[in-house]
Design an enzyme around this catalytic site. Structure first.
Site, PDB file in Angstrom:
ATOM      1  N   CYS A 183       0.849  -1.186   0.000  1.00  0.00           N
ATOM      2  CA  CYS A 183       0.000   0.000   0.000  1.00  0.00           C
ATOM      3  C   CYS A 183       0.888   1.241   0.000  1.00  0.00           C
ATOM      4  O   CYS A 183       1.806   1.348   0.825  1.00  0.00           O
ATOM      5  CB  CYS A 183      -0.912  -0.011   1.220  1.00  0.00           C
ATOM      6  SG  CYS A 183      -1.848   1.527   1.435  1.00  0.00           S
TER       7      CYS A 183
ATOM      8  N   ASP B 271      -0.046  -6.057   0.089  1.00  0.00           N
ATOM      9  CA  ASP B 271      -1.222  -6.400  -0.703  1.00  0.00           C
ATOM     10  C   ASP B 271      -0.897  -7.682  -1.465  1.00  0.00           C
ATOM     11  O   ASP B 271      -0.026  -7.688  -2.339  1.00  0.00           O
ATOM     12  CB  ASP B 271      -1.567  -5.283  -1.694  1.00  0.00           C
ATOM     13  CG  ASP B 271      -2.022  -4.008  -1.009  1.00  0.00           C
ATOM     14  OD1 ASP B 271      -2.709  -4.101   0.026  1.00  0.00           O
ATOM     15  OD2 ASP B 271      -1.691  -2.912  -1.503  1.00  0.00           O
TER      16      ASP B 271
END
Length: 276
Positions: free
Chosen positions: A184, A191
């Site tokens: 992120c 992620d």
């Protein structure tokens, strides 16, 4: 960090508001990230959609009895804005103590608010748990390349120079990997995702593709822009007749994001994978 994201609720402590508050939605313009890739709204070489799945949707009936459901949101890939994910979650939480007479009223409210934030009509589908219970999990199409032997020495940026192909062979194939990871750009949280590449063009070297996917491992960017970067890098290399890049990311905060970019008409089954 995306400059607009600095002002979003992501990465900050937030008050959880339990009554309907559409102002919680925080749109972020796609234009800056498109510009990083040399694109504008008028020059996008793909069509597509961002599928968001919400597993924590709840509201009240007029009697005060709660309802729970699962929602699917379809945000056009050419919409002026994405919706920052934490603000999306906070907005959905604001429905928790709000009474709606019918599920259709909930759907209409979501469509109006999300379309306003995205700057283009957003599709909304609300499903009961019983609708979904029998579906199971999906498998990705084509060959999984994750068992190939590769040597990796750098993870800090995507490395399109790793990609190679055989221009003497024109093929059509689907391949996929579950080793996609990026971070992120606001919180640096990981992620995790799976990615599918479908194309007709010069034969892509599978080991080079896997090494390229792994090179995203410490890269900081939003889900949508990672998929767009992969699409563009493959398009430059392969010069394909057709190309689709589709990623499905692991959920966070009850939401998962699944960007789809393609030269072809949208044709995708929004079904969750084992990690979703």
């Amino acid at each position: 960090m995306h400059p607009a994201a600095e002002h979003s609720p992501l990465g900050k402590s937030s008050e959880y508001i339990a009554t309907y508050t559409p102002s919680l939605l925080f749109p972020i313009s796609r234009a800056a990230k498109w510009a990083e890739l040399g694109l504008t709204a008028q020059t996008l070489p793909y069509q597509g959609v961002d599928f968001w799945n919400c597993y924590e949707l709840s509201w009240l009936l007029p009697s005060g009895k709660p309802v729970v459901a699962i929602a699917e949101f379809s945000i056009p890939a050419d919409s002026p804005n994405i919706i920052e994910s934490k603000s999306f979650k906070l907005y959905l939480n604001s429905l928790n103590q709000t009474a709606f007479a019918t599920v259709e009223q909930v759907q209409t409210t979501l469509e109006q608010d999300l379309s306003t934030a995205a700057g283009k009509p957003v599709g909304v589908r609300i499903r009961s748990l019983s609708d979904i219970e029998g579906e199971g999990v999906a498998t990705l199409p084509g060959v999984c390349i994750d068992d190939l032997d590769i040597t990796v020495s750098s993870y800090d940026r995507p490395q399109p120079e790793l990609l190679c192909c055989d221009e003497s062979q024109i093929i059509e194939e689907s391949v996929h990997s579950h080793l996609l990871k990026s971070n992120c750009p606001v919180t640096s949280q990981p992620d995790w995702g799976s990615v599918v590449v479908e194309y007709r063009g010069a034969a892509l070297d599978h080991s080079s593709l896997l090494a390229y996917i792994v090179s995203f491992r410490q890269h900081s960017d939003f889900h949508e822009q990672c998929v767009e970067r992969i699409f563009l890098d493959l398009q430059r290399l392969l010069k394909p007749e057709k190309l689709t890049v589709y990623a499905r990311y692991v959920r966070r905060g009850g939401l998962d994001i699944n960007p789809y970019r393609s030269t072809e008409t949208l044709d995708v089954n929004n079904r969750r994978l084992a990690r979703q």
